[in-house]
Design a protein around this motif. Structure first.
Motif, PDB file in Angstrom:
ATOM      1  N   PHE A  61       0.838  -1.203   0.000  1.00 12.03           N
ATOM      2  CA  PHE A  61       0.000   0.000   0.000  1.00 12.03           C
ATOM      3  C   PHE A  61       0.872   1.251   0.000  1.00 12.03           C
ATOM      4  O   PHE A  61       0.501   2.287  -0.564  1.00 12.03           O
ATOM      5  CB  PHE A  61      -0.946  -0.005   1.208  1.00 12.03           C
ATOM      6  CG  PHE A  61      -2.323  -0.516   0.892  1.00 12.03           C
ATOM      7  CD1 PHE A  61      -3.350   0.349   0.554  1.00 12.03           C
ATOM      8  CD2 PHE A  61      -2.588  -1.868   0.928  1.00 12.03           C
ATOM      9  CE1 PHE A  61      -4.609  -0.118   0.253  1.00 12.03           C
ATOM     10  CE2 PHE A  61      -3.850  -2.357   0.640  1.00 12.03           C
ATOM     11  CZ  PHE A  61      -4.873  -1.482   0.296  1.00 12.03           C
ATOM     12  N   GLY A  62       2.039   1.154   0.640  1.00 12.33           N
ATOM     13  CA  GLY A  62       2.975   2.278   0.588  1.00 12.33           C
ATOM     14  C   GLY A  62       3.453   2.549  -0.826  1.00 12.33           C
ATOM     15  O   GLY A  62       3.624   3.708  -1.227  1.00 12.33           O
ATOM     16  N   LEU A  63       3.657   1.492  -1.611  1.00 16.17           N
ATOM     17  CA  LEU A  63       4.050   1.678  -3.012  1.00 16.17           C
ATOM     18  C   LEU A  63       2.917   2.308  -3.811  1.00 16.17           C
ATOM     19  O   LEU A  63       3.152   3.103  -4.728  1.00 16.17           O
ATOM     20  CB  LEU A  63       4.441   0.328  -3.627  1.00 16.17           C
ATOM     21  CG  LEU A  63       5.619  -0.403  -2.961  1.00 16.17           C
ATOM     22  CD1 LEU A  63       5.962  -1.673  -3.750  1.00 16.17           C
ATOM     23  CD2 LEU A  63       6.844   0.491  -2.837  1.00 16.17           C
ATOM     24  N   GLY A  83       0.190   1.916   5.916  1.00 12.09           N
ATOM     25  CA  GLY A  83       1.137   1.763   4.817  1.00 12.09           C
ATOM     26  C   GLY A  83       0.908   2.790   3.728  1.00 12.09           C
ATOM     27  O   GLY A  83       1.867   3.375   3.193  1.00 12.09           O
ATOM     28  N   LEU A  84      -0.354   3.041   3.391  1.00  7.16           N
ATOM     29  CA  LEU A  84      -0.687   4.028   2.361  1.00  7.16           C
ATOM     30  C   LEU A  84      -0.215   5.409   2.770  1.00  7.16           C
ATOM     31  O   LEU A  84       0.427   6.126   1.973  1.00  7.16           O
ATOM     32  CB  LEU A  84      -2.196   4.026   2.121  1.00  7.16           C
ATOM     33  CG  LEU A  84      -2.724   5.028   1.090  1.00  7.16           C
ATOM     34  CD1 LEU A  84      -2.161   4.730  -0.294  1.00  7.16           C
ATOM     35  CD2 LEU A  84      -4.260   5.009   1.063  1.00  7.16           C
ATOM     36  N   ILE A  85      -0.517   5.792   3.998  1.00  3.99           N
ATOM     37  CA  ILE A  85      -0.087   7.104   4.497  1.00  3.99           C
ATOM     38  C   ILE A  85       1.441   7.186   4.533  1.00  3.99           C
ATOM     39  O   ILE A  85       2.036   8.200   4.150  1.00  3.99           O
ATOM     40  CB  ILE A  85      -0.678   7.360   5.898  1.00  3.99           C
ATOM     41  CG1 ILE A  85      -2.198   7.503   5.797  1.00  3.99           C
ATOM     42  CG2 ILE A  85      -0.065   8.610   6.529  1.00  3.99           C
ATOM     43  CD1 ILE A  85      -2.902   7.529   7.140  1.00  3.99           C
ATOM     44  N   GLY A  86       2.071   6.107   4.981  1.00  2.51           N
ATOM     45  CA  GLY A  86       3.531   6.091   5.021  1.00  2.51           C
ATOM     46  C   GLY A  86       4.144   6.256   3.643  1.00  2.51           C
ATOM     47  O   GLY A  86       5.129   6.984   3.468  1.00  2.51           O
ATOM     48  N   GLY A  87       3.557   5.579   2.637  1.00  3.68           N
ATOM     49  CA  GLY A  87       4.068   5.696   1.273  1.00  3.68           C
ATOM     50  C   GLY A  87       3.893   7.088   0.712  1.00  3.68           C
ATOM     51  O   GLY A  87       4.792   7.617   0.033  1.00  3.68           O
ATOM     52  N   ILE A  88       2.747   7.699   0.998  1.00  2.00           N
ATOM     53  CA  ILE A  88       2.482   9.056   0.492  1.00  2.00           C
ATOM     54  C   ILE A  88       3.468  10.053   1.110  1.00  2.00           C
ATOM     55  O   ILE A  88       4.091  10.857   0.407  1.00  2.00           O
ATOM     56  CB  ILE A  88       1.031   9.468   0.802  1.00  2.00           C
ATOM     57  CG1 ILE A  88       0.057   8.644  -0.050  1.00  2.00           C
ATOM     58  CG2 ILE A  88       0.827  10.957   0.556  1.00  2.00           C
ATOM     59  CD1 ILE A  88      -1.396   8.848   0.288  1.00  2.00           C
ATOM     60  N   ILE A  89       3.607   9.998   2.428  1.00  2.00           N
ATOM     61  CA  ILE A  89       4.495  10.956   3.112  1.00  2.00           C
ATOM     62  C   ILE A  89       5.956  10.742   2.718  1.00  2.00           C
ATOM     63  O   ILE A  89       6.671  11.695   2.384  1.00  2.00           O
ATOM     64  CB  ILE A  89       4.330  10.834   4.646  1.00  2.00           C
ATOM     65  CG1 ILE A  89       2.916  11.266   5.056  1.00  2.00           C
ATOM     66  CG2 ILE A  89       5.370  11.686   5.362  1.00  2.00           C
ATOM     67  CD1 ILE A  89       2.611  11.024   6.526  1.00  2.00           C
ATOM     68  N   THR A  90       6.386   9.485   2.761  1.00  2.00           N
ATOM     69  CA  THR A  90       7.801   9.193   2.475  1.00  2.00           C
ATOM     70  C   THR A  90       8.182   9.562   1.047  1.00  2.00           C
ATOM     71  O   THR A  90       9.212  10.200   0.803  1.00  2.00           O
ATOM     72  CB  THR A  90       8.106   7.709   2.721  1.00  2.00           C
ATOM     73  OG1 THR A  90       7.704   7.351   4.046  1.00  2.00           O
ATOM     74  CG2 THR A  90       9.588   7.426   2.559  1.00  2.00           C
ATOM     75  N   SER A  91       7.349   9.162   0.078  1.00  2.00           N
ATOM     76  CA  SER A  91       7.667   9.456  -1.322  1.00  2.00           C
ATOM     77  C   SER A  91       7.583  10.953  -1.605  1.00  2.00           C
ATOM     78  O   SER A  91       8.370  11.472  -2.418  1.00  2.00           O
ATOM     79  CB  SER A  91       6.734   8.674  -2.254  1.00  2.00           C
ATOM     80  OG  SER A  91       5.381   8.985  -1.982  1.00  2.00           O
ATOM     81  N   PHE A  92       6.664  11.653  -0.942  1.00  2.00           N
ATOM     82  CA  PHE A  92       6.575  13.099  -1.129  1.00  2.00           C
ATOM     83  C   PHE A  92       7.838  13.770  -0.643  1.00  2.00           C
ATOM     84  O   PHE A  92       8.405  14.642  -1.329  1.00  2.00           O
ATOM     85  CB  PHE A  92       5.354  13.646  -0.376  1.00  2.00           C
ATOM     86  CG  PHE A  92       5.248  15.151  -0.421  1.00  2.00           C
ATOM     87  CD1 PHE A  92       4.819  15.788  -1.573  1.00  2.00           C
ATOM     88  CD2 PHE A  92       5.605  15.909   0.689  1.00  2.00           C
ATOM     89  CE1 PHE A  92       4.738  17.191  -1.626  1.00  2.00           C
ATOM     90  CE2 PHE A  92       5.531  17.304   0.647  1.00  2.00           C
ATOM     91  CZ  PHE A  92       5.097  17.939  -0.501  1.00  2.00           C
ATOM     92  N   LEU A  93       8.309  13.383   0.547  1.00  4.42           N
ATOM     93  CA  LEU A  93       9.529  13.978   1.098  1.00  4.42           C
ATOM     94  C   LEU A  93      10.743  13.605   0.257  1.00  4.42           C
ATOM     95  O   LEU A  93      11.596  14.457  -0.027  1.00  4.42           O
ATOM     96  CB  LEU A  93       9.719  13.524   2.532  1.00  4.42           C
ATOM     97  CG  LEU A  93       8.674  14.041   3.551  1.00  4.42           C
ATOM     98  CD1 LEU A  93       8.927  13.431   4.917  1.00  4.42           C
ATOM     99  CD2 LEU A  93       8.696  15.562   3.632  1.00  4.42           C
ATOM    100  N   LEU A  94      10.836  12.348  -0.173  1.00  7.10           N
ATOM    101  CA  LEU A  94      11.989  11.909  -0.963  1.00  7.10           C
ATOM    102  C   LEU A  94      12.017  12.559  -2.343  1.00  7.10           C
ATOM    103  O   LEU A  94      13.088  12.766  -2.906  1.00  7.10           O
ATOM    104  CB  LEU A  94      11.988  10.386  -1.095  1.00  7.10           C
ATOM    105  CG  LEU A  94      12.316   9.598   0.174  1.00  7.10           C
ATOM    106  CD1 LEU A  94      12.159   8.105  -0.074  1.00  7.10           C
ATOM    107  CD2 LEU A  94      13.743   9.901   0.644  1.00  7.10           C
TER     108      LEU A  94
END
Length: 334
Positions: free
Chosen positions: A270-272, A320-331
């Motif tokens: 879901f993070g992906l 997982g979805l929230i983690g993927g959105i936040i992490t990919s946005f920051l990266l």
């Protein structure tokens, strides 16, 4: 070399208006296909050879064949010799010449297929040489494009780790289809009471455990479908960060909002999906709204199914979805 010539033939037809002509077994011709096109009242015919076959060529035999096959008396034949042994070398006097002796019987173009370069062409067919150069450029671009598509090694490693852990689980469970809950707990499932007792490693180990062969197959199919895209766009290091941080946040959400034992790679997956959503938002001007709509649809369908089916860790999916959105946005801003 044969595949290179076939690519040349295809490109000559696609981009330069040639037609394919079949050539029966005739000595001196490397492949049994050539090309031709009509220029005013004349048929311009191109056939292909290599160093080994060319010396066997009887140009008169070939002319008779083409006249009969194409039903035309007015022909102009051009030979395109393709061989990786063809080289242009400089002698001690500074003069350039071919490293092989060539005895042309018609207009001739020489190509080194490995270097993807035209080494020589008869002045009378300069235009044809330019057409071939354009086709060779297409071949070179296609080759570079294929080379840029790196093997998604991180995705394959992640799939391998999940499969390995399932094989260990199946062995300890004595069952290849379903996993024993006690074995899952032993191997590192998310169990709130044990995490409270200090076993924080379970936030990570639970990501690589699965409750059955169907559970594993569905998650690995999703990972294989989505992982290579995220790996290619974000790069391997950022992809690993997105995957693991999404998985960990998924475990934390599950720990905070669910008391059930939790396992599976779906939180990281879901993070992906979250990372793909950020990608769609950033590139909506160039890839269109369709891609973003598809990603939103996949997320919505999976969340709906999760809330509709018992024993699915929906809080883990949301985390997982929230983690993927936040992490990919920051990266993506780094």
């Amino acid at each position: 070399m044969e595949s290179y010539i076939k690519d040349l033939i295809q490109n000559l037809c696609d981009y330069c208006g040639y037609n394919i002509v079949e050539i029966e077994k005739i000595d001196g011709v490397y492949v049994n296909w050539g090309v031709y096109k009509r220029i005013e009242n004349e048929l311009d015919v191109v056939f292909f050879s290599d160093l080994d076959s060319s010396y066997k060529l009887d140009i008169n035999e070939l002319k008779i064949y083409f006249k009969k096959y194409l039903q035309c008396e007015n022909l102009k034949l051009s030979e395109v010799m393709v061989d990786d042994r063809l080289k242009v070398i400089e002698d001690e006097n500074g003069n350039f010449h071919l490293n092989h002796k060539i005895n042309p019987q018609c207009e001739l173009i020489l190509i080194n297929n490995v270097d993807n370069k035209i080494l020589y062409f008869s002045e009378a067919i300069k235009e044809k040489a330019n057409e071939l150069a354009s086709c060779m450029n297409h071949i070179g671009n296609s080759k570079r494009s294929r080379e840029k598509q790196e093997t998604p090694i991180v995705t394959y490693v992640l799939i391998g780790l999940n499969v390995l852990m399932y094989l260990i689980t199946a062995y300890l469970s004595g069952n290849i289809v379903d996993s024993n809950i006690n074995v899952l707990v032993f191997l590192g499932a998310k169990v709130n009471e044990l995490i409270k007792g200090g076993e924080y490693y379970r936030f990570i180990t639970c990501m690589f455990l699965h409750g059955g062969i169907i559970h594993l197959a569905l998650n690995m199919f999703a990972l294989k479908s989505l992982g290579p895209l995220i790996e290619q766009v974000y790069g391997k290091v950022k992809y690993i960060i997105i995957y693991f941080l999404s998985g960990i946040l998924s475990s934390i959400f599950s720990y905070m909002f669910s008391t059930s034992v939790s396992i599976g790679a779906s939180g990281a997956i879901f993070g992906l999906l979250g990372a793909a959503l950020i990608l769609a938002l950033k590139m909506k001007g160039s890839i269109g709204k369709g891609f973003m709509t598809n990603i939103l649809s996949v997320i919505a369908v999976n969340l709906f199914m999760g809330f509709s089916i018992p024993n699915v860790d929906n809080f883990g999916h949301l985390g997982g979805l929230i983690g993927g959105i936040i992490t990919s946005f920051l990266l993506s801003r780094v």
